[in-house]
Write an enzyme that holds these catalytic residues in place. Structure first.
Site, PDB file in Angstrom:
ATOM      1  N   SER A 124       6.053   4.266   0.725  1.00  0.00           N
ATOM      2  CA  SER A 124       5.392   3.049   0.381  1.00  0.00           C
ATOM      3  C   SER A 124       5.015   3.323  -1.327  1.00  0.00           C
ATOM      4  CB  SER A 124       4.077   3.051   0.841  1.00  0.00           C
ATOM      5  OG  SER A 124       3.090   2.288   0.114  1.00  0.00           O
ATOM      6  N   TYR A 149      -4.291   7.491   3.553  1.00  0.00           N
ATOM      7  CA  TYR A 149      -2.785   6.655   4.464  1.00  0.00           C
ATOM      8  C   TYR A 149      -1.853   7.036   3.344  1.00  0.00           C
ATOM      9  CZ  TYR A 149       0.701   3.161   3.963  1.00  0.00           C
ATOM     10  OH  TYR A 149       1.975   2.808   4.054  1.00  0.00           O
ATOM     11  N   LYS A 153       2.038   9.516   3.086  1.00  0.00           N
ATOM     12  CA  LYS A 153       3.406   9.031   2.698  1.00  0.00           C
ATOM     13  C   LYS A 153       3.662  10.355   1.426  1.00  0.00           C
ATOM     14  CE  LYS A 153       3.948   5.205   5.225  1.00  0.00           C
ATOM     15  NZ  LYS A 153       4.762   5.274   6.245  1.00  0.00           N
TER      16      LYS A 153
HETATM   17  C1  WQD Z   1      -2.889  -7.718  -2.389  1.00  0.00           C
HETATM   18  C2  WQD Z   1      -4.160  -8.512  -3.379  1.00  0.00           C
HETATM   19  C3  WQD Z   1      -6.112  -7.725  -3.082  1.00  0.00           C
HETATM   20  C4  WQD Z   1      -7.006  -9.561   0.846  1.00  0.00           C
HETATM   21  C5  WQD Z   1      -1.592  -3.028   0.536  1.00  0.00           C
HETATM   22  C6  WQD Z   1      -1.689  -1.311   0.782  1.00  0.00           C
HETATM   23  C7  WQD Z   1      -0.194  -0.813   0.565  1.00  0.00           C
HETATM   24  C8  WQD Z   1       0.686  -1.754   1.283  1.00  0.00           C
HETATM   25  C9  WQD Z   1       0.820  -3.176   1.108  1.00  0.00           C
HETATM   26  C10 WQD Z   1       1.496  -0.120   3.260  1.00  0.00           C
HETATM   27  C11 WQD Z   1      -4.912  -7.421  -3.779  1.00  0.00           C
HETATM   28  C12 WQD Z   1      -5.887  -9.368  -2.974  1.00  0.00           C
HETATM   29  C13 WQD Z   1      -6.191  -9.220  -0.604  1.00  0.00           C
HETATM   30  C14 WQD Z   1      -7.812 -10.851   0.694  1.00  0.00           C
HETATM   31  C15 WQD Z   1      -7.773 -10.789  -1.979  1.00  0.00           C
HETATM   32  N1  WQD Z   1       0.546  -1.321   2.465  1.00  0.00           N
HETATM   33  N2  WQD Z   1      -6.661  -9.865  -1.824  1.00  0.00           N
HETATM   34  N3  WQD Z   1      -8.395 -11.096  -0.787  1.00  0.00           N
HETATM   35  O1  WQD Z   1      -3.445  -3.751  -1.615  1.00  0.00           O
HETATM   36  O2  WQD Z   1      -1.416  -4.494  -2.809  1.00  0.00           O
HETATM   37  O3  WQD Z   1      -1.207  -3.059  -0.852  1.00  0.00           O
HETATM   38  O4  WQD Z   1      -0.576  -3.547   1.355  1.00  0.00           O
HETATM   39  O5  WQD Z   1       2.115   0.638   2.797  1.00  0.00           O
HETATM   40  O6  WQD Z   1      -0.249   0.643   0.764  1.00  0.00           O
HETATM   41  O7  WQD Z   1      -2.405  -0.797  -0.149  1.00  0.00           O
HETATM   42  O8  WQD Z   1      -2.020  -5.747  -0.760  1.00  0.00           O
HETATM   43  O9  WQD Z   1      -2.256  -7.956   0.444  1.00  0.00           O
HETATM   44  O10 WQD Z   1      -4.085  -5.904   0.725  1.00  0.00           O
HETATM   45  O11 WQD Z   1      -3.658  -7.027  -1.417  1.00  0.00           O
HETATM   46  O12 WQD Z   1      -8.069 -11.096  -2.984  1.00  0.00           O
HETATM   47  O13 WQD Z   1      -8.555 -11.298   1.635  1.00  0.00           O
HETATM   48  O14 WQD Z   1      -4.551  -9.492  -2.831  1.00  0.00           O
HETATM   49  O15 WQD Z   1      -7.441  -7.544  -4.093  1.00  0.00           O
HETATM   50  O16 WQD Z   1      -5.268  -7.648  -5.380  1.00  0.00           O
HETATM   51  P1  WQD Z   1      -2.227  -4.288  -1.531  1.00  0.00           P
HETATM   52  P2  WQD Z   1      -3.168  -6.632  -0.159  1.00  0.00           P
END
Ligand code: WQD
Length: 340
Positions: A124, A149, A153
Site C-alpha cells: 500500500s 495497519y 505492510k
Molecule cells: C480519501 C479522502 C478523506 C470518507 C485509505 C487508507 C489507505 C488505503 C486506501 C489500504 C480523504 C475523505 C473519506 C468520507 C471524506 N487502504 N473522506 N469523507 O484515507 O486516502 O486511504 O484507503 O491500503 O491505506 O488510508 O482513503 O477513501 O478513506 O479517504 O471526506 O466519508 O476522502 O478525508 O481525504 P485514504 P479514503
C-alpha cells in the site's frame, strides 16, 4: 500457470481473479470469508465461465495452509488476504499484527517447502508515511506508516525482501496501491464494505443509492486547490491488470524483490470526486463539510513511471469511468452481495 489467490473473494482479489483467469491461468482461491460473502464466488464463476475452486480457512492456520500446498500444486501466489481498516487497526493492533504477519509467515513457509517461487504481495502507498515527497517514488526511504495497519505492510515488505534475498528460489513483487475504486464494467462484482464505509467512494455510492443521507466532507481547509484532500484514485480493473503484469514479469524479473507503485500519477480532490459521481449518477449528492479526520494527509499521488517502464503497464481508466462503473455496481446491488 496455476495461481493461488489469497483473499480472492475480496474487492481487489475478486477483480484480479477475473483477469488472471481471462489470461488463461488456472486460479484457486483461499479466503476465510471474514470480510467477504461466499456469493462473490458465484458471481466470479458466472463472469469467468469456469469453476473456481475455493478453500475456506484462515491462512494463520499453519497446518491447513501446509495441507493445501501438499494437496495442490501452485506455480505462483497472489496474496491479498489481510485486515485492512486503518481506523480499526488503531483499536485492535494485536489482531492486525497477528493476522497480517501470521498469514504471510504461514503462506511463505508453505511456498518454500513446496517450491512455489513467485509471490505477488498486496502492499500500500501507506508505507510511504507522512514525509515522502510527492509524487511518491519506489526508491524512497525510510519506509514508515502512521497506523498499525500500515506498519504491518512495512514489516511484511521487509520480511519478504529478506526471505527473497536468502532464497534464490523465491521472487517477490511488492505492489503499492494508491486508492482503489470502481467496479467490473458488468456491474456484477464490486466493492461491498461491511458496515459504514470508511472510504470516500463507497460512501458516496451509498448516498447516491439512498442508503446514506449525505456525505461528510472531512475538512475543506487543506492547502489544495479547493481545500479538500487530493488522492490518486485508481480503477480496480487497472489495479487487477497491474497484478497480472507483475505476475507475468516475475519469471524474467532480474531482482529477487521488485517494488512497483500502482497509481495513475494524478490527484483528485474529494469535491472533484463528488461532482464526478454526480455526473455518473445523474443526481445531486448532498454533503456537509465537517472537521478534518485525524491522520489525513492533504495530497499525495504516485509516480507510476517504474511500473510503466518495467511492466509495460499503466492505468488507462478515468475518474469518470471509475464513477460510472461504481454506480452501475451500486445500482444493481444496493445492499451489496446477497447473503446466499
Ligand atoms: C480519501 C479522502 C478523506 C470518507 C485509505 C487508507 C489507505 C488505503 C486506501 C489500504 C480523504 C475523505 C473519506 C468520507 C471524506 N487502504 N473522506 N469523507 O484515507 O486516502 O486511504 O484507503 O491500503 O491505506 O488510508 O482513503 O477513501 O478513506 O479517504 O471526506 O466519508 O476522502 O478525508 O481525504 P485514504 P479514503
Amino acid at each position: 500457470m496455476r495461481v493461488l489467490i489469497s483473499g480472492g473473494a475480496g474487492y481487489i482479489g475478486s477483480h484480479t481473479v477475473v483477469q488472471v483467469v481471462a489470461a488463461g491461468h488456472d486460479v484457486v482461491v483461499v479466503d476465510d470469508f471474514s470480510n467477504a460473502k461466499p456469493t462473490v464466488i458465484n458471481r466470479l464463476e458466472a463472469l469467468t465461465g469456469t469453476h473456481i475452486p475455493v478453500h475456506a480457512f484462515d491462512l494463520t492456520d499453519r497446518d491447513k495452509t501446509e495441507r493445501l500446498f501438499a494437496d495442490e500444486r501452485f506455480d505462483a501466489v497472489i496474496h491479498f488476504a489481510g485486515l485492512k481498516a486503518v481506523g480499526e487497526s488503531v483499536d485492535k493492533p494485536l489482531e492486525y499484527y497477528e493476522n497480517n504477519l501470521g498469514s504471510t509467515f504461514s503462506l511463505v513457509r508453505a511456498m518454500r517447502r513446496h517450491g512455489v517461487g513467485k509471490l505477488v504481495f498486496s502492499s500500500s502507498a501507506t508505507v510511504y508515511g507522512d514525509h515522502a515527497p510527492v509524487p511518491y517514488r519506489e526508491d524512497y526511504e525510510p519506509l514508515a506508516a502512521a497506523s498499525p495497519y500500515g506498519r504491518t505492510k512495512v514489516m511484511i515488505e521487509h520480511v519478504l525482501s529478506d526471505v527473497a534475498a536468502a532464497d534464490p528460489g523465491l521472487k517477490v513483487a511488492l505492489l503499492r496501491y494508491f486508492n482503489p475504486i470502481g467496479a467490473h464494467p458488468s456491474g456484477t462484482i464490486g466493492e461491498d464494505p461491511q458496515g459504514i464505509p470508511n472510504n470516500l467512494v463507497p460512501f458516496i455510492a451509498q448516498v447516491a443509492v439512498g442508503r446514506r443521507e449525505k456525505l461528510n466532507v472531512f475538512g475543506d481547509d487543506y492547502p489544495t486547490a479547493d481545500g479538500t484532500c487530493e488522492r490518486d484514485y485508481i480503477h480496480v480493473e487497472d489495479l487487477a491488470a497491474g497484478h497480472l503484469a507483475a505476475l507475468t514479469a516475475l519469471e524474467a524479473a532480474p531482482a529477487p524483490v521488485n517494488v512497483w507503485n500502482l497509481g495513475t500519477g494524478t490527484g483528485t480532490s474529494v469535491l472533484e470526486m463528488l461532482h464526478a459521481f454526480e455526473r455518473a449518477a445523474g443526481k445531486e449528492i448532498p454533503y456537509e463539510v465537517v472537521g478534518r479526520r485525524a491522520g489525513d494527509l492533504p495530497a499525495y499521488w504516485a509516480d507510476p513511471t517504474k511500473a510503466h517502464e518495467e511492466l509495460g503497464w499503466r492505468a488507462t481508466r478515468t475518474v469518470d469511468d471509475m464513477c460510472a462503473d461504481t454506480w452501475r455496481w451500486q445500482q444493481g446491488n444496493p445492499n451489496g452481495y446477497p447473503d446466499a
